[in-house]
Design a protein around this motif. Structure first.
Motif, mmCIF file in Angstrom:
data_model
loop_
_atom_site.group_PDB
_atom_site.id
_atom_site.type_symbol
_atom_site.label_atom_id
_atom_site.label_comp_id
_atom_site.label_asym_id
_atom_site.label_seq_id
_atom_site.Cartn_x
_atom_site.Cartn_y
_atom_site.Cartn_z
ATOM 1 N N GLU A 5 13.956 -0.856 11.217
ATOM 2 C CA GLU A 5 12.404 -0.152 10.394
ATOM 3 C C GLU A 5 11.684 -0.660 11.174
ATOM 4 O O GLU A 5 10.718 -0.281 11.511
ATOM 5 C CB GLU A 5 12.897 -0.230 9.425
ATOM 6 N N ALA A 63 17.101 -2.458 19.791
ATOM 7 C CA ALA A 63 16.012 -2.193 20.005
ATOM 8 C C ALA A 63 15.184 -1.828 21.418
ATOM 9 O O ALA A 63 15.902 -2.080 22.319
ATOM 10 C CB ALA A 63 15.278 -3.698 19.606
ATOM 11 N N TYR A 118 10.125 9.209 16.272
ATOM 12 C CA TYR A 118 9.490 8.150 14.884
ATOM 13 C C TYR A 118 7.415 8.492 14.929
ATOM 14 O O TYR A 118 6.895 8.920 15.382
ATOM 15 C CB TYR A 118 9.307 6.532 15.901
ATOM 16 N N TYR A 142 8.093 -2.676 13.701
ATOM 17 C CA TYR A 142 7.889 -2.259 14.945
ATOM 18 C C TYR A 142 6.483 -2.748 15.183
ATOM 19 O O TYR A 142 6.190 -3.883 14.276
ATOM 20 C CB TYR A 142 7.306 -1.044 14.752
ATOM 21 N N LEU A 162 4.740 -1.952 22.974
ATOM 22 C CA LEU A 162 5.929 -1.211 22.036
ATOM 23 C C LEU A 162 6.522 -2.172 21.918
ATOM 24 O O LEU A 162 7.522 -0.954 22.959
ATOM 25 C CB LEU A 162 5.344 0.442 21.748
ATOM 26 N N TYR A 163 7.141 -2.609 20.697
ATOM 27 C CA TYR A 163 8.193 -2.667 20.418
ATOM 28 C C TYR A 163 9.038 -2.187 19.338
ATOM 29 O O TYR A 163 8.343 -2.526 18.500
ATOM 30 C CB TYR A 163 8.670 -4.401 20.325
ATOM 31 N N LYS A 164 10.079 -1.396 18.917
ATOM 32 C CA LYS A 164 10.261 -1.566 17.858
ATOM 33 C C LYS A 164 12.206 -1.616 17.549
ATOM 34 O O LYS A 164 12.798 -1.444 18.689
ATOM 35 C CB LYS A 164 10.460 0.044 17.636
ATOM 36 N N PHE A 191 4.651 6.188 14.027
ATOM 37 C CA PHE A 191 3.744 5.028 13.457
ATOM 38 C C PHE A 191 2.283 4.599 13.121
ATOM 39 O O PHE A 191 1.979 6.018 13.068
ATOM 40 C CB PHE A 191 3.679 4.248 15.268
ATOM 41 N N TYR A 228 1.350 -5.169 12.765
ATOM 42 C CA TYR A 228 3.046 -4.893 12.964
ATOM 43 C C TYR A 228 3.191 -5.141 11.508
ATOM 44 O O TYR A 228 2.512 -4.315 10.527
ATOM 45 C CB TYR A 228 3.348 -7.157 12.684
ATOM 46 N N THR A 284 8.503 8.215 22.133
ATOM 47 C CA THR A 284 8.225 8.142 20.831
ATOM 48 C C THR A 284 7.950 9.162 19.491
ATOM 49 O O THR A 284 7.626 8.445 18.634
ATOM 50 C CB THR A 284 6.694 7.755 21.257
#
Length: 443
Positions: free
Chosen positions: A344, A377, A426, A346, A359-361, A428, A329, A423
């Motif tokens: 912002e 979201a 962004y 995730y 995967l959550y943002k 990660f 997280y 994805t």
């Protein structure tokens, strides 16, 4: 010492180092100089060599210490990784310049992103190693010079236990006790010690209640507020339950690191490693969850007198449990939960094989997904219990329970390029390996 010596040898009173053998007269304001004799030049060279020799000896002396060896061992892999990153980036740019197809360029970008994440991960490991070395040296030094080992009084134990709240540590703005209050006793319970006697002194405090035992390493200021680096170890029986390292400035919490165990909603036992800095909006940072494989047992016997009380650091715990990642997280926390309305944050959940489960943002509220109409979201996920299940994508609102609220917001049966499309805008900080596809990790 190094800096002082460097200053002495690099700043001659009148000699211009860019022009060896010429003495510039700065007092005259002109560039006219006079020649230095051969003997003086040899003397200057000898001084330079002698200075380098002294510095060399100091460096070699440092390397020969355990700390120097440990630090070099930590730094070298990162240095090589950075070198490899620069080399691979140059190659990738050259290859991209010769490729016109989008798929080829995307592949190169994915490779570069993977290397960047490796460098970031290694840098964070180095930062943890250096921080842990400094803490270990500090504890060892204090033990050598008479670190106080005392038993905490119940009123002090109450304040210490506040450091055991999971991702819910706060500043101590008020004095925790008065200077005349008894806060501890010696190990034999003979001498009572007041706060005034312990202010600004590093100490180890122990406290036992039932099967729970706590160890505290740190100090409080003359204002009776936590100050500097404070470390808490919590045991239940012989098993370590939590480690907290909090950095205070006369009661103000600057940041903290924690290691603690808990059980997830899917009944998975994990170790959480949380590293955060305190901001006005909450505690910002990262939390890594690792599948728990074994217990960490106490390395001392509380019943024995004159027993060394080993203080465990967060880095030591992470070094033990860093194996299969269960979750990651990035974002703000407050009141012991994920709370972030910046959009912002995730969360990534992993299966035991290392592939992405979810995967959550988006926003978080009390630990739950919290997408709204104004701030939708998105998430990508699959049902890991089904071997042949494919990933699905959702974007939109989430209800109070953290579940998708709009059945029309789904797209099912994602292909690899679909995942990349969603994805790639962004970044990660963790590697994303997708189930059913031949990929080592993507952005």
């Amino acid at each position: 010492m190094f800096a002082e010596r460097h200053k002495e040898t690099s700043m001659s009173d009148t000699k211009d180092k860019n022009s060896r053998g010429i003495l510039v007269d700065f007092r005259s304001g002109s560039g006219v100089g006079e020649s230095v004799s051969e003997d003086e030049e040899k003397s200057n060279e000898a001084d330079d060599k002698w200075s380098l020799r002294i510095i060399g000896r100091k460096v070699w002396k440092f390397i020969n210490t355990g700390i120097g060896v440990a630090l070099l061992c930590a730094v070298m892999p990162v240095a090589f990784k950075v070198h490899d990153f620069i080399r691979d980036t140059e190659r990738a740019i050259d290859q991209m310049a010769t490729k016109s197809d989008t798929e080829g360029i995307n592949s190169q970008i994915e490779d570069m992103t993977g290397v960047i994440k490796d460098v970031i991960e290694d840098y964070e490991k180095l930062d943890d190693t250096v921080g842990d070395l400094k803490t270990t040296v500090e504890i060892t030094k204090n033990e050598m010079y008479g670190l106080k080992r005392l038993k905490a009084e119940p009123n002090v134990a109450v304040e210490i236990l506040k450091l055991s709240q999971k991702d819910d540590i706060s500043s101590s703005n008020q004095a925790m006790w008065d200077e005349g209050d008894i806060v501890a006793s010696d190990e034999d319970d003979i001498e009572n010690i007041t706060a005034k006697e312990l202010e600004n002194q590093k100490m180890i405090l122990s406290y036992v209640e039932g099967e729970q035992e706590i160890l505290f390493y740190g100090k409080f200021s003359k204002n009776n507020r936590w100050d500097g680096n404070c470390i808490l170890n919590v045991y239940l029986g012989n098993e370590l339950q939590m480690v907290t390292e909090a950095e205070y400035d006369d009661g103000k919490l600057i940041g903290y690191r924690q290691a603690y165990t808990f059980t997830t909603k899917l009944e998975k036992e994990v170790w959480c490693i949380s590293k955060r800095e305190c901001t006005e909006n909450g505690n910002l940072g990262d939390s890594w969850n690792y599948y728990k494989k074994e217990d960490i047992e106490k390395e001392y016997d509380s019943e024995k007198e004159d027993q060394k009380l080993n203080i465990v650091t967060v880095w030591q715990v992470q070094d033990r449990v860093r194996n299969n990642v269960e979750g990651f997280y990035h974002g703000l926390t407050s009141e012991g939960a994920y709370n972030d309305d910046t959009g912002e944050a995730y969360l990534v959940k992993f299966s035991f094989d290392g592939t992405v489960r979810t995967l959550y943002k988006g926003n978080f509220s009390d630990g739950e997904f919290s997408g709204t109409l104004d701030q939708p979201a998105w998430m990508i996920g699959r049902k890991e219990e089904k071997i042949d299940s494919k990933y699905a994508y959702y974007k939109g609102e989430f209800n109070e329970d953290g579940n998708p609220a709009n059945s029309g917001g789904w797209k099912y049966g994602l292909e690899y390029q679909d995942i990349i499309e969603y994805t790639s805008p962004y970044f990660f900080k963790c590697k994303l390996k997708w189930y059913g596809f031949d990929n080592a990790g993507t952005a």
